[in-house]
Scaffold this active site. Structure first.
Site, PDB file in Angstrom:
ATOM      1  N   LYS A  37       4.961   9.650   8.391  1.00 18.32           N
ATOM      2  CA  LYS A  37       4.805   9.128   9.748  1.00 18.32           C
ATOM      3  C   LYS A  37       5.874   9.682  10.701  1.00 18.32           C
ATOM      4  CE  LYS A  37       2.579   5.027   7.827  1.00 18.32           C
ATOM      5  NZ  LYS A  37       1.186   5.064   8.330  1.00 18.32           N
ATOM      6  N   ASP A  94       9.374   3.000  -0.917  1.00 14.45           N
ATOM      7  CA  ASP A  94       8.335   3.664  -0.128  1.00 14.45           C
ATOM      8  C   ASP A  94       8.602   3.331   1.346  1.00 14.45           C
ATOM      9  OD1 ASP A  94       4.671   3.570   0.074  1.00 14.45           O
ATOM     10  OD2 ASP A  94       6.223   4.634   1.220  1.00 14.45           O
ATOM     11  N   TYR A 102       0.859  -1.186   0.000  1.00 14.67           N
ATOM     12  CA  TYR A 102       0.000   0.000   0.000  1.00 14.67           C
ATOM     13  C   TYR A 102       0.889   1.227   0.000  1.00 14.67           C
ATOM     14  CZ  TYR A 102      -3.438   3.443   1.657  1.00 14.67           C
ATOM     15  OH  TYR A 102      -4.249   4.545   1.790  1.00 14.67           O
TER      16      TYR A 102
HETATM   17  P1  KE4 Z   1      -0.744   8.548   4.324  1.00  9.75           P
HETATM   18  O1  KE4 Z   1      -1.329   9.184   3.055  1.00  9.75           O
HETATM   19  O2  KE4 Z   1      -1.782   7.724   5.059  1.00  9.75           O
HETATM   20  O3  KE4 Z   1      -0.021   9.528   5.222  1.00  9.75           O
HETATM   21  O4  KE4 Z   1       0.404   7.515   3.855  1.00  9.75           O
HETATM   22  C1  KE4 Z   1       0.096   6.538   2.894  1.00  9.75           C
HETATM   23  C2  KE4 Z   1       1.093   5.402   2.996  1.00  9.75           C
HETATM   24  C3  KE4 Z   1       2.087   5.301   2.048  1.00  9.75           C
HETATM   25  N1  KE4 Z   1       3.008   4.305   2.096  1.00  9.75           N
HETATM   26  C4  KE4 Z   1       2.983   3.388   3.103  1.00  9.75           C
HETATM   27  C5  KE4 Z   1       4.020   2.302   3.121  1.00  9.75           C
HETATM   28  C6  KE4 Z   1       1.987   3.451   4.105  1.00  9.75           C
HETATM   29  O5  KE4 Z   1       1.969   2.512   5.083  1.00  9.75           O
HETATM   30  C7  KE4 Z   1       1.024   4.480   4.065  1.00  9.75           C
HETATM   31  C8  KE4 Z   1      -0.092   4.595   5.082  1.00  9.75           C
HETATM   32  N2  KE4 Z   1      -0.166   3.549   6.054  1.00  9.75           N
HETATM   33  C9  KE4 Z   1      -1.501   3.320   6.605  1.00  9.75           C
HETATM   34  C10 KE4 Z   1      -1.369   2.188   7.630  1.00  9.75           C
HETATM   35  N3  KE4 Z   1      -1.007   0.946   7.032  1.00  9.75           N
HETATM   36  C11 KE4 Z   1      -2.095   4.550   7.204  1.00  9.75           C
HETATM   37  C12 KE4 Z   1      -3.304   4.299   8.061  1.00  9.75           C
HETATM   38  C13 KE4 Z   1      -4.586   4.707   7.373  1.00  9.75           C
HETATM   39  O6  KE4 Z   1      -4.740   4.483   6.143  1.00  9.75           O
HETATM   40  O7  KE4 Z   1      -5.454   5.253   8.088  1.00  9.75           O
END
Ligand code: KE4
Length: 422
Positions: free
Chosen positions: A261, A233, A138
């Site tokens: 994060k 990523d 993801y």
């Molecule tokens: P954000 O757009 O949520 O800040 O980041 C996206 C993203 C991009 N790349 C990786 C490897 C990520 O894990 C994420 C976001 N992680 C999720 C949890 N697995 C965020 C939690 C959510 O979607 O509410």
């Protein structure tokens, strides 16, 4: 009316991010009102030991006094200028100092923005359209990347979202994570059309799946040979699994890194960064456009910079890794004692636990075959014991520097009780 029903009256789905809705575990989500150190407190006063940590940012623990002080003092001088400020330069310099592969940084406000922009940069820089990603990984919710995605998309059973035009989706080639032969075959066929490969160097959105030996090396080799850019990523793994991220842990230099994060310390901040010649393609130096009203927001920069300053230490990660290893070893031992098949993994402050007979989990297929019903029962049993885990079988867990031995011992003891009931 429950807090969740109240929310559902005015918020789509009652949440501002789908994975929070407990759709993956059933029941109503817990609403929190306060967090400190390793603990989160619900609106009804219940306290939990927290292993979500806001999905990764809270590596120091919640409400760290020095991070709060930096945020408060910066906020007193104004919340946002929409103009350059020195804090942006300082955090960019810190990231460049901590990551040898990074010459230049562009700050954005979310991981989605970071990966979306990195993809556009790769396409603009190489003048190619195709991208390669991996099933179960993801990278946020931009159109090109919501194809066979992990995390909430997987949790809700919609890995490839409606709303993404077929004309765009056709440029996203999805391969199997850890499938070295599949990578080689794809590059043999379309290597000269590939703008980039984007990969979570340790997959953390299909629970936790570390790379097998040779996988990341093959991505590096094939990208170098074909002229495609390698994007790590590291939004989740960045400054979480090691002081120099997964790229330092595995000794692979990507061309572009996305971060989020931890570098925001709990505030909205993320980044894409990498080689100077590649980053030179981004406006205003180059033709590839990307912008953001709150990019480099001073208050978010203050939180992220203080966080990075406090964790930029080998002893910090040695201690954090030991805590996580203790937790994972305790869970594995308790599961074995109860006759519950559980595969565990951990790197730095990140861990995974999959209810499966398989000794190790190496692919999306391994995770997809896991016992999600047993995870649901475990999740709720642990919630009743005062332990807050990610409400999805397809997420990783996070330990912070604030988790004490007593927290870990209590968690392991709770798991031992719960394993006997599921
Ligand atoms: P954000 O757009 O949520 O800040 O980041 C996206 C993203 C991009 N790349 C990786 C490897 C990520 O894990 C994420 C976001 N992680 C999720 C949890 N697995 C965020 C939690 C959510 O979607 O509410």
């Amino acid at each position: 009316m429950s807090l969740y029903n109240d929310a559902r009256q005015v918020i789509a789905g009652g949440v501002n991010s789908p994975v929070r809705a407990f759709a993956g575990v059933g029941g109503e989500p817990v609403f929190f009102k306060r967090a400190s150190g390793s603990r989160v407190t619900a609106e009804d006063g219940r306290e939990f030991i927290d292993y979500v940590g806001s999905w990764g940012p809270m590596i120091l623990g919640h409400a760290h006094p020095e991070v709060l002080a930096a945020v408060i003092s910066t906020a007193r001088d104004g919340l946002s200028f929409g103009a350059p400020c020195v804090l942006e330069t300082r955090i960019a310099a810190k990231i460049c100092q901590m990551l040898p592969s990074v010459d230049k940084v562009r700050m954005v406000s979310s991981g989605t923005e970071a990966t979306m922009s990195a993809i556009r940069l790769a396409r603009g820089h190489t003048k190619r359209d195709k991208i390669i990603k991996f099933e179960g990984c993801y990278h946020g919710h931009s159109d090109s990347l919501l194809i066979k995605a992990g995390s909430g998309a997987l949790t809700l059973g919609v890995p490839s979202s409606p709303g993404v035009p077929a004309g765009l989706a056709e440029h996203t080639v999805t391969l199997h994570f850890n499938d070295v032969d599949g990578v080689r075959a794809a590059f043999a066929e379309i290597g000269d059309q590939v703008a980039c490969v984007i990969v979570e160097p340790i997959a953390g959105n299909m629970n936790m799946v570390p790379p097998v030996a040779g996988f990341l090396e093959t991505l590096r080799e094939e990208c170098t040979r074909s002229g495609a850019l390698l994007i790590f990523d590291e939004v989740m793994t960045g400054f979480r699994v090691a002081r120099d991220c997964a790229q330092g842990l595995y000794g692979i230099e990507p061309d572009i890194t996305t971060l989020g994060k931890v570098i925001g310390g709990g505030m909205p901040a993320a980044a894409y960064c990498g080689r100077a010649d590649v980053m030179a393609s981004i406006a205003p130096d180059g033709p590839v456009y990307q912008a953001g009203t709150l990019s480099g927001n001073p208050v978010a920069m203050a939180a992220g910079l203080k966080t990075l300053e406090l964790i930029d230490d080998d002893d910090f990660f040695t201690s954090l890794s030991a805590k996580t290893q203790k937790l994972v070893d305790g869970l594995a031992s308790a599961a074995a004692d109860a006759g519950v098949p559980l595969a565990t993994a951990c790197r730095g402050g990140m861990f995974g636990a999959v209810f499966t007979e398989a000794a190790v989990v190496q692919s999306f297929e391994d995770v997809a075959a896991a016992d999600v019903d047993r995870f649901r029962a475990f999740f709720h049993g642990m919630l009743d014991e005062g332990i807050y885990l990610a409400p999805s079988a397809f997420e990783a867990g996070f330990v912070s520097a604030a988790h004490s031995d007593a927290d870990l011992d209590a968690t392991i003891a709770a798991a031992a009780r719960v394993f006997k009931t599921i």
